[in-house]
Design an enzyme around this catalytic site. Structure first.
Site, PDB file in Angstrom:
ATOM      1  CG  PHE A  10      -1.573   1.232   1.608  1.00 36.03           C
ATOM      2  CD1 PHE A  10      -2.176   2.056   0.661  1.00 36.03           C
ATOM      3  CD2 PHE A  10      -1.579   1.639   2.955  1.00 36.03           C
ATOM      4  CE1 PHE A  10      -2.769   3.252   1.038  1.00 36.03           C
ATOM      5  CE2 PHE A  10      -2.162   2.831   3.339  1.00 36.03           C
ATOM      6  CZ  PHE A  10      -2.750   3.643   2.384  1.00 36.03           C
ATOM      7  CG  ASP A  31       6.865  -6.278  -2.424  1.00 31.01           C
ATOM      8  OD1 ASP A  31       6.409  -7.415  -2.209  1.00 31.01           O
ATOM      9  OD2 ASP A  31       6.365  -5.237  -1.953  1.00 31.01           O
ATOM     10  CB  THR A  34       3.187 -11.119   1.341  1.00 36.84           C
ATOM     11  OG1 THR A  34       2.726  -9.757   1.419  1.00 36.84           O
ATOM     12  CG2 THR A  34       4.620 -11.227   1.840  1.00 36.84           C
ATOM     13  CB  ILE A  58      14.034  -7.443   3.259  1.00 41.95           C
ATOM     14  CG1 ILE A  58      13.047  -7.946   4.330  1.00 41.95           C
ATOM     15  CG2 ILE A  58      13.397  -6.392   2.378  1.00 41.95           C
ATOM     16  CD1 ILE A  58      12.728  -6.931   5.416  1.00 41.95           C
ATOM     17  CB  THR A 132       3.874   1.773  13.099  1.00 40.96           C
ATOM     18  OG1 THR A 132       2.589   1.993  13.647  1.00 40.96           O
ATOM     19  CG2 THR A 132       4.535   0.645  13.902  1.00 40.96           C
ATOM     20  CG  ASP A 133       0.707   5.563  15.426  1.00 44.02           C
ATOM     21  OD1 ASP A 133       0.591   4.376  15.060  1.00 44.02           O
ATOM     22  OD2 ASP A 133      -0.226   6.394  15.341  1.00 44.02           O
ATOM     23  CD  GLU A 134      -0.650  -0.416  15.382  1.00 39.09           C
ATOM     24  OE1 GLU A 134      -0.498  -1.498  15.958  1.00 39.09           O
ATOM     25  OE2 GLU A 134      -1.471  -0.231  14.477  1.00 39.09           O
ATOM     26  CE1 TYR A 158       3.112  -3.823  11.646  1.00 35.34           C
ATOM     27  CE2 TYR A 158       1.804  -2.466  13.137  1.00 35.34           C
ATOM     28  CZ  TYR A 158       2.622  -2.585  12.034  1.00 35.34           C
ATOM     29  OH  TYR A 158       2.958  -1.467  11.308  1.00 35.34           O
ATOM     30  CB  SER A 161       7.416  -7.778  14.912  1.00 35.73           C
ATOM     31  OG  SER A 161       6.411  -7.144  14.152  1.00 35.73           O
ATOM     32  CE  LYS A 162       7.210  -1.388  11.227  1.00 34.18           C
ATOM     33  NZ  LYS A 162       7.816  -1.455   9.845  1.00 34.18           N
ATOM     34  CG  ASN A 188      -0.002   5.955   5.930  1.00 38.22           C
ATOM     35  OD1 ASN A 188       0.770   6.162   5.012  1.00 38.22           O
ATOM     36  ND2 ASN A 188       0.326   6.256   7.172  1.00 38.22           N
ATOM     37  CG  ASN A 257     -11.890   2.636  15.057  1.00 35.42           C
ATOM     38  OD1 ASN A 257     -11.019   3.342  14.553  1.00 35.42           O
ATOM     39  ND2 ASN A 257     -11.595   1.597  15.834  1.00 35.42           N
ATOM     40  N   PRO A 291      -8.546  -8.659  20.400  1.00 34.60           N
ATOM     41  CG  PRO A 291      -7.994 -10.927  20.397  1.00 34.60           C
ATOM     42  CD  PRO A 291      -8.472  -9.821  19.501  1.00 34.60           C
TER      43      PRO A 291
HETATM   44  P1  NAD Z   1       1.482  -3.606   3.240  1.00 36.83           P
HETATM   45  O1  NAD Z   1       1.196  -4.838   4.043  1.00 36.83           O
HETATM   46  O2  NAD Z   1       0.414  -3.035   2.388  1.00 36.83           O
HETATM   47  O3  NAD Z   1       2.741  -3.870   2.287  1.00 36.83           O
HETATM   48  C1  NAD Z   1       3.884  -4.535   2.708  1.00 36.83           C
HETATM   49  C2  NAD Z   1       4.694  -4.901   1.475  1.00 36.83           C
HETATM   50  O4  NAD Z   1       5.896  -5.539   1.920  1.00 36.83           O
HETATM   51  C3  NAD Z   1       3.983  -5.879   0.547  1.00 36.83           C
HETATM   52  O5  NAD Z   1       4.147  -5.463  -0.789  1.00 36.83           O
HETATM   53  C4  NAD Z   1       4.698  -7.194   0.797  1.00 36.83           C
HETATM   54  O6  NAD Z   1       4.704  -8.054  -0.326  1.00 36.83           O
HETATM   55  C5  NAD Z   1       6.091  -6.714   1.143  1.00 36.83           C
HETATM   56  N1  NAD Z   1       6.845  -7.668   1.960  1.00 36.83           N
HETATM   57  C6  NAD Z   1       6.398  -8.349   3.049  1.00 36.83           C
HETATM   58  N2  NAD Z   1       7.381  -9.146   3.516  1.00 36.83           N
HETATM   59  C7  NAD Z   1       8.460  -8.953   2.721  1.00 36.83           C
HETATM   60  C8  NAD Z   1       9.768  -9.476   2.724  1.00 36.83           C
HETATM   61  N3  NAD Z   1      10.164 -10.361   3.629  1.00 36.83           N
HETATM   62  N4  NAD Z   1      10.634  -9.054   1.771  1.00 36.83           N
HETATM   63  C9  NAD Z   1      10.243  -8.157   0.831  1.00 36.83           C
HETATM   64  N5  NAD Z   1       9.011  -7.643   0.789  1.00 36.83           N
HETATM   65  C10 NAD Z   1       8.119  -8.021   1.731  1.00 36.83           C
HETATM   66  O7  NAD Z   1       2.011  -2.543   4.286  1.00 36.83           O
HETATM   67  P2  NAD Z   1       1.860  -0.961   4.283  1.00 36.83           P
HETATM   68  O8  NAD Z   1       0.590  -0.605   4.950  1.00 36.83           O
HETATM   69  O9  NAD Z   1       2.153  -0.447   2.930  1.00 36.83           O
HETATM   70  O10 NAD Z   1       3.043  -0.572   5.290  1.00 36.83           O
HETATM   71  C11 NAD Z   1       4.362  -0.328   4.812  1.00 36.83           C
HETATM   72  C12 NAD Z   1       5.268  -0.009   5.983  1.00 36.83           C
HETATM   73  O11 NAD Z   1       4.768   1.127   6.677  1.00 36.83           O
HETATM   74  C13 NAD Z   1       5.326  -1.126   7.024  1.00 36.83           C
HETATM   75  O12 NAD Z   1       6.639  -1.200   7.505  1.00 36.83           O
HETATM   76  C14 NAD Z   1       4.381  -0.688   8.122  1.00 36.83           C
HETATM   77  O13 NAD Z   1       4.765  -1.201   9.369  1.00 36.83           O
HETATM   78  C15 NAD Z   1       4.566   0.815   8.053  1.00 36.83           C
HETATM   79  N6  NAD Z   1       3.409   1.632   8.477  1.00 36.83           N
HETATM   80  C16 NAD Z   1       2.181   1.408   7.959  1.00 36.83           C
HETATM   81  C17 NAD Z   1       1.124   2.231   8.341  1.00 36.83           C
HETATM   82  C18 NAD Z   1      -0.273   2.050   7.781  1.00 36.83           C
HETATM   83  O14 NAD Z   1      -1.196   2.734   8.228  1.00 36.83           O
HETATM   84  N7  NAD Z   1      -0.480   1.196   6.777  1.00 36.83           N
HETATM   85  C19 NAD Z   1       1.339   3.281   9.252  1.00 36.83           C
HETATM   86  C20 NAD Z   1       2.635   3.447   9.783  1.00 36.83           C
HETATM   87  C21 NAD Z   1       3.661   2.638   9.369  1.00 36.83           C
HETATM   88  O1  DAU Z   2      -1.083   3.247  13.574  1.00 29.22           O
HETATM   89  C1  DAU Z   2      -0.376   2.789  12.462  1.00 29.22           C
HETATM   90  C2  DAU Z   2      -0.845   1.408  12.117  1.00 29.22           C
HETATM   91  O2  DAU Z   2      -2.133   1.541  11.542  1.00 29.22           O
HETATM   92  C3  DAU Z   2       0.091   0.666  11.164  1.00 29.22           C
HETATM   93  O3  DAU Z   2       1.317   0.459  11.797  1.00 29.22           O
HETATM   94  C4  DAU Z   2      -0.511  -0.678  10.746  1.00 29.22           C
HETATM   95  O4  DAU Z   2       0.319  -1.299   9.779  1.00 29.22           O
HETATM   96  C5  DAU Z   2      -1.871  -0.417  10.141  1.00 29.22           C
HETATM   97  O5  DAU Z   2      -2.494  -1.642   9.802  1.00 29.22           O
HETATM   98  C6  DAU Z   2      -2.750   0.351  11.130  1.00 29.22           C
HETATM   99  O6  DAU Z   2      -3.077  -0.467  12.290  1.00 29.22           O
HETATM  100  P1  DAU Z   2      -4.533  -0.447  12.935  1.00 29.22           P
HETATM  101  O7  DAU Z   2      -4.733  -1.676  13.709  1.00 29.22           O
HETATM  102  O8  DAU Z   2      -4.793   0.851  13.609  1.00 29.22           O
HETATM  103  O9  DAU Z   2      -5.403  -0.438  11.549  1.00 29.22           O
HETATM  104  P2  DAU Z   2      -6.719  -1.220  11.124  1.00 29.22           P
HETATM  105  O10 DAU Z   2      -7.170  -0.605   9.841  1.00 29.22           O
HETATM  106  O11 DAU Z   2      -6.557  -2.693  11.169  1.00 29.22           O
HETATM  107  O12 DAU Z   2      -7.757  -0.828  12.270  1.00 29.22           O
HETATM  108  C7  DAU Z   2      -8.060   0.553  12.528  1.00 29.22           C
HETATM  109  C8  DAU Z   2      -9.043   0.575  13.677  1.00 29.22           C
HETATM  110  O13 DAU Z   2     -10.292   0.021  13.229  1.00 29.22           O
HETATM  111  C9  DAU Z   2      -8.620  -0.269  14.861  1.00 29.22           C
HETATM  112  O14 DAU Z   2      -9.032   0.381  16.059  1.00 29.22           O
HETATM  113  C10 DAU Z   2      -9.398  -1.565  14.696  1.00 29.22           C
HETATM  114  C11 DAU Z   2     -10.688  -1.113  14.021  1.00 29.22           C
HETATM  115  N1  DAU Z   2     -11.307  -2.098  13.096  1.00 29.22           N
HETATM  116  C12 DAU Z   2     -10.539  -2.669  12.142  1.00 29.22           C
HETATM  117  C13 DAU Z   2     -11.055  -3.609  11.286  1.00 29.22           C
HETATM  118  C14 DAU Z   2     -10.201  -4.255  10.222  1.00 29.22           C
HETATM  119  C15 DAU Z   2     -12.662  -2.397  13.215  1.00 29.22           C
HETATM  120  O15 DAU Z   2     -13.385  -1.847  14.065  1.00 29.22           O
HETATM  121  N2  DAU Z   2     -13.190  -3.311  12.339  1.00 29.22           N
HETATM  122  C16 DAU Z   2     -12.436  -3.953  11.395  1.00 29.22           C
HETATM  123  O16 DAU Z   2     -12.996  -4.818  10.666  1.00 29.22           O
END
Ligand code: NAD
Ligand code: DAU
Length: 355
Positions: A10, A31, A34, A58, A132-134, A158, A161-162, A188, A257, A291
């Site tokens: 993404f 990449d 996955t 990676i 991430t902020d998590e 998750y 691990s980050k 995002n 949410n 959980p």
């Molecule tokens: P995503 O799950 O959409 O994409 C992850 C990508 O990494 C995929 O294309 C996958 O194929 C690739 N990948 C997974 N394992 C791999 C490996 N071992 N080697 C090479 N490629 C691999 O994730 P995203 O939402 O785009 O997040 C990207 C980064 O940003 C992550 O590190 C995530 O922790 C961080 N992040 C995400 C958010 C969010 O809201 N999505 C917010 C803050 C930080």
């Molecule tokens: O804060 C940054 C993080 O944001 C990133 O590091 C993660 O990669 C990204 O997945 C995201 O984590 P969240 O757990 O916050 O995102 P998610 O979209 O899974 O859930 C957002 C909120 O919505 C969370 O409080 C859980 C809730 N939720 C989620 C799903 C999928 C629901 O209520 N129903 C749902 O079906």
């Protein structure tokens, strides 16, 4: 040239597309594809010589070493990760492998490469780790937002691990003077967001006439950032960030949410009304909570603004409207990602949740 990992996911794919609207500098995109990696996100780059895609992990040291030796990038931007909290609850192993062991191998290969560079290139090289902020854990409603000095208190496999990967990145700087930068970003949203996450899931389920599953009481708070704003922040940190520093990135958009889901329903009611004249809100269903669900995240992004002059361009209102419209305009993309594997995940995560 820069090396981007996870550039078919993404944020990574948005970053690569955004990069080429600002620069012609080539990108090697490593990449492993996955379930979350999707070459369709990069379809507009087919035949574009500036984009070199390599399918690989990676964590595969020799592959990364060879890529670095062959292409001699000036920077690495590490997006590659397992990213979905719910999946980490069902099966943490892949998160440990990619986010911790994978990042470690990437760091090892990058450090050896950097060590061998001539002084000018060595000085200019950067390793930008996208986190991430998590990692900071959960806030109460009255706590101040996370700053770069907030304590690490990860609560899910998750985020743990980050956090571990962030610590490795930090240690490589402290111990080896390896030139790292770390960004910790909030949630995002935007185009190409895989529909396992809240916002795209609600849009695609609403349009498909399915339930909109809200976990627990729906009052958990996230701080939303339009993905292209995250991309501009990363470009800015890469350009001017101080080596060894971390930068929080956020959109100043704290939302519960349930308010997000209601906003999506209202936009769909306007842009693609249901044929029966009812609101999409009728599809909202409260389901069993996640959980260990973190209650609130909030990012204080003032350091990035103060030191590097970065601010988000989108408000939540403009960003969410663009996002809903993107999903309406890209039904084929949605259909393709909802493969058999996707259906298996939906069954696993939602079938057992009581209402
Ligand atoms: P995503 O799950 O959409 O994409 C992850 C990508 O990494 C995929 O294309 C996958 O194929 C690739 N990948 C997974 N394992 C791999 C490996 N071992 N080697 C090479 N490629 C691999 O994730 P995203 O939402 O785009 O997040 C990207 C980064 O940003 C992550 O590190 C995530 O922790 C961080 N992040 C995400 C958010 C969010 O809201 N999505 C917010 C803050 C930080
Ligand atoms: O804060 C940054 C993080 O944001 C990133 O590091 C993660 O990669 C990204 O997945 C995201 O984590 P969240 O757990 O916050 O995102 P998610 O979209 O899974 O859930 C957002 C909120 O919505 C969370 O409080 C859980 C809730 N939720 C989620 C799903 C999928 C629901 O209520 N129903 C749902 O079906």
């Amino acid at each position: 040239m820069i090396l981007v990992t996870g550039g078919a996911g993404f944020i990574g794919s948005n970053f690569v597309l955004d990069w080429f609207t600002h620069s012609d500098e080539p990108v090697i995109n490593l990449d492993t594809l996955t379930y979350a990696g999707n070459m369709e996100n990069l379809a507009s780059l087919r035949g574009d010589d500036r984009h070199i895609f390599v399918k690989g992990d990676i964590g595969e040291l020799s592959l990364v070493e060879n890529l670095l030796a062959r292409y001699t990038p000036r920077a690495i931007i590490n997006f590659a990760a397992e990213s979905h909290v719910d999946r980490s609850i069902h099966g943490p192993e892949a998160f440990i492998q990619t986010n911790i062991v994978g990042t470690f191998h990437l760091l090892e290969a990058a450090r050896a490469y950097w060590d061998g560079l001539d002084p000018g290139k060595k000085q200019a090289f950067r390793f930008l780790h996208v986190s991430t902020d998590e990692v900071y854990g959960s806030l109460t409603s009255s706590d101040p937002a996370f700053t770069e000095t907030s304590r690490y208190q990860p609560n899910s496999p998750y985020s743990a691990s980050k956090a571990a990967s962030d610590h490795l990145v930090r240690a490589y700087h402290h111990t080896y003077h390896f030139p790292v930068l770390t960004t910790n970003c909030s949630n995002n949203y935007g185009p190409y967001h895989f529909p396992e996450k809240l916002i795209p899931l609600m849009i695609v389920n609403a349009l498909a006439g399915k339930a909109l599953p809200v976990y627990g009481d729906g009052r958990q708070i996230r701080d939303w950032l339009y993905v292209r704003d995250h991309c501009s922040a990363i470009r800015r940190v890469l350009e001017a960030g101080k080596v060894g520093e971390t930068y929080n990135v956020g959109g100043w958009n704290e939302k519960a949410n349930i308010d997000i889901v209601n906003t999506i329903c209202a936009l769909l009611d306007e842009l693609r009304p249901r044929t029966d004249g009812k609101s999409y809100r009728e599809q909202i269903k409260y389901v069993q909570d996640r959980p260990g669900h973190d209650r609130r995240y909030a990012i204080d992004a003032r350091k990035l603004e103060r030191e590097l002059g970065w601010k988000p361009a989108e408000t939540f209102e403009t960003g969410i409207r663009k996002t809903v419209q993107w999903y309406l305009d890209n039904q084929a993309w949605v259909d393709h990602v909802q493969s058999g594997v996707y259906r298996e995940w939906m069954e696993k995560n939602y079938a057992g949740r009581t209402q």
